[in-house]
Design an enzyme around this catalytic site. Structure first.
Site, mmCIF file in Angstrom:
data_model
loop_
_atom_site.group_PDB
_atom_site.id
_atom_site.type_symbol
_atom_site.label_atom_id
_atom_site.label_comp_id
_atom_site.label_asym_id
_atom_site.label_seq_id
_atom_site.Cartn_x
_atom_site.Cartn_y
_atom_site.Cartn_z
ATOM 1 N N GLU A 97 0.847 -1.213 0.000
ATOM 2 C CA GLU A 97 0.000 0.000 0.000
ATOM 3 C C GLU A 97 0.874 1.252 0.000
ATOM 4 O O GLU A 97 0.515 2.259 -0.609
ATOM 5 C CB GLU A 97 -0.966 -0.044 1.195
ATOM 6 C CG GLU A 97 -2.053 -1.089 0.973
ATOM 7 C CD GLU A 97 -2.583 -1.767 2.230
ATOM 8 O OE1 GLU A 97 -2.409 -1.231 3.342
ATOM 9 O OE2 GLU A 97 -3.175 -2.864 2.091
ATOM 10 N N GLU A 167 3.979 -10.788 0.573
ATOM 11 C CA GLU A 167 2.547 -10.495 0.529
ATOM 12 C C GLU A 167 2.119 -10.323 -0.930
ATOM 13 O O GLU A 167 2.289 -9.244 -1.508
ATOM 14 C CB GLU A 167 2.243 -9.192 1.276
ATOM 15 C CG GLU A 167 2.595 -9.237 2.744
ATOM 16 C CD GLU A 167 1.756 -8.245 3.556
ATOM 17 O OE1 GLU A 167 1.085 -8.701 4.484
ATOM 18 O OE2 GLU A 167 1.747 -7.033 3.246
HETATM 19 P P1 13P Z 1 -5.164 -8.871 4.980
HETATM 20 O O1 13P Z 1 -4.790 -9.888 6.024
HETATM 21 O O2 13P Z 1 -6.307 -7.994 5.365
HETATM 22 O O3 13P Z 1 -5.295 -9.502 3.621
HETATM 23 O O4 13P Z 1 -3.897 -7.875 4.869
HETATM 24 C C1 13P Z 1 -2.645 -8.392 4.683
HETATM 25 C C2 13P Z 1 -1.662 -7.299 4.805
HETATM 26 O O5 13P Z 1 -1.561 -6.435 3.946
HETATM 27 C C3 13P Z 1 -0.838 -7.257 6.021
HETATM 28 O O6 13P Z 1 0.192 -6.327 5.885
#
Ligand code: 13P
Length: 252
Positions: A97, A167
Site C-alpha cells: 500500500e 505479501e
Molecule cells: P489482509 O490480512 O487484510 O489480507 O492484509 C494483509 C496485509 O496487507 C498485512 O500487511
C-alpha cells in the site's frame, strides 16, 4: 536450524483506544510456543499506549512506516529514533500500500531499511507481486527487483536482523489467500535467492506470509517448511481471532 516464528498484526488505518485496551488485555494472557514472537503494529497515535500496556515477554510493538530521514524539517513524518524512544522494536517497511498509493520505490524502501537498522529497529520488509505480474509469469523477477536494492544497500549479512514478509498483492484484503503450496513455492524461491548470497543468513531469515491469513487458514499456511509466520491485516483487528492465530503458531 531454528528460526523465530513471528505473528505480526498490521492494523493499517484502523483501530482506536478501545481496541488498544482489548487487544493488549487479550495478548497479555495468551500462551504462545517458545520461539514464537507476536508483533502488533497500530497507527502511530496508538503506539505509545499499546507499548505501555503490553506486558508479555513474547509480544512486541511495531510501526507501519517510518521516515528515511533521521530528523529535521519533514512535516508529518516520524523518525526511527522516535520509535526507539517509545521502546518500539519493529517497523513494517515497503508495504504494497505504501508502494502503490504513496509511490515508495524499492530504492526508498532500501534507504528506510538501512536507517531502521542503524536505529536498532527490526524491519519487516514487505515484497510481493500484483495479480497481473503473477499471471504474466513475472513473480520471481518482481521479487528480485524489490529485494536486490535492499541487499545492495545494507549488505547480505545485515539480513540477520531483518524479517521479510511475502505479501502477494492480489491476496491482500481480498479473501483470496495463496494456497499453502503456492505460498510455500514462492517462499522457497525467496529463501533460495538469499542462500545464493549467504546460506546461513538464508536459513535463519524469518519469512512471513501475508494476504488474507486468518484463524481458519493459518494452521495450513504455517505448516509449510519455509513459512515462518504471518503478517495479518483484517483478522488482526479481531480480539477473538488474532490471539488464537498467535497460539496456533507452533514455532520451528
Ligand atoms: P489482509 O490480512 O487484510 O489480507 O492484509 C494483509 C496485509 O496487507 C498485512 O500487511
Amino acid at each position: 536450524m531454528t528460526r523465530t516464528t513471528i505473528i505480526a498484526a498490521n492494523w493499517k488505518m484502523n483501530g482506536d483506544l478501545t481496541l488498544v485496551d482489548q487487544m493488549s488485555t487479550a495478548l497479555n494472557n495468551i500462551e504462545v510456543a517458545e520461539n514464537v514472537k507476536v508483533v502488533v503494529c497500530p497507527s502511530f497515535p496508538f503506539l505509545a499506549a499499546l507499548t505501555e500496556k503490553i506486558a508479555h515477554d513474547q509480544v512486541y510493538t511495531g510501526a507501519q512506516n517510518m521516515s528515511e530521514h533521521e530528523k529535521g524539517a519533514y512535516t508529518g513524518e516520524v523518525a526511527s529514533q522516535m520509535l526507539t524512544n517509545l521502546s518500539v522494536q519493529y517497523v513494517i517497511l515497503g508495504h504494497s500500500e505504501r508502494r502503490s498509493y504513496y509511490g515508495e520505490t524499492s530504492d526508498l524502501v532500501a534507504d528506510k531499511v538501512k536507517v531502521a537498522l542503524s536505529a536498532g529497529l527490526t524491519p519487516i520488509l514487505c515484497i510481493g507481486e500484483s495479480e497481473q505480474e503473477r499471471t504474466s509469469g513475472q513473480t520471481e523477477q518482481v521479487l528480485v527487483s524489490q529485494l536486490q536494492p535492499v541487499i545492495d544497500a545494507i549488505g547480505i549479512d545485515a539480513f540477520k536482523d531483518v524479517v521479510v514478509a511475502y505479501e502477494p498483492v492480489w491476496a491482500i484484503g481480498t479473501g483470496k489467500t495463496a494456497s499453502p503450496e503456492m505460498a510455500q513455492e514462492t517462499h522457497a524461491f525467496i529463501r533460495d535467492y538469499f542462500a545464493q548470497h549467504n546460506e546461513s543468513v538464508a536459513q535463519q531469515l524469518p519469512l512471513l506470509y501475508g494476504g488474507s491469513m486468518n484463524g481458519a487458514n493459518c494452521e495450513n499456511l504455517l505448516a509449510q517448511a519455509d513459512i515462518d509466520g504471518g503478517l495479518i491485516g483484517g483478522a488482526s483487528l479481531k480480539v477473538d481471532e488474532f490471539p488464537v492465530i498467535c497460539s496456533t503458531a507452533k514455532g520451528i
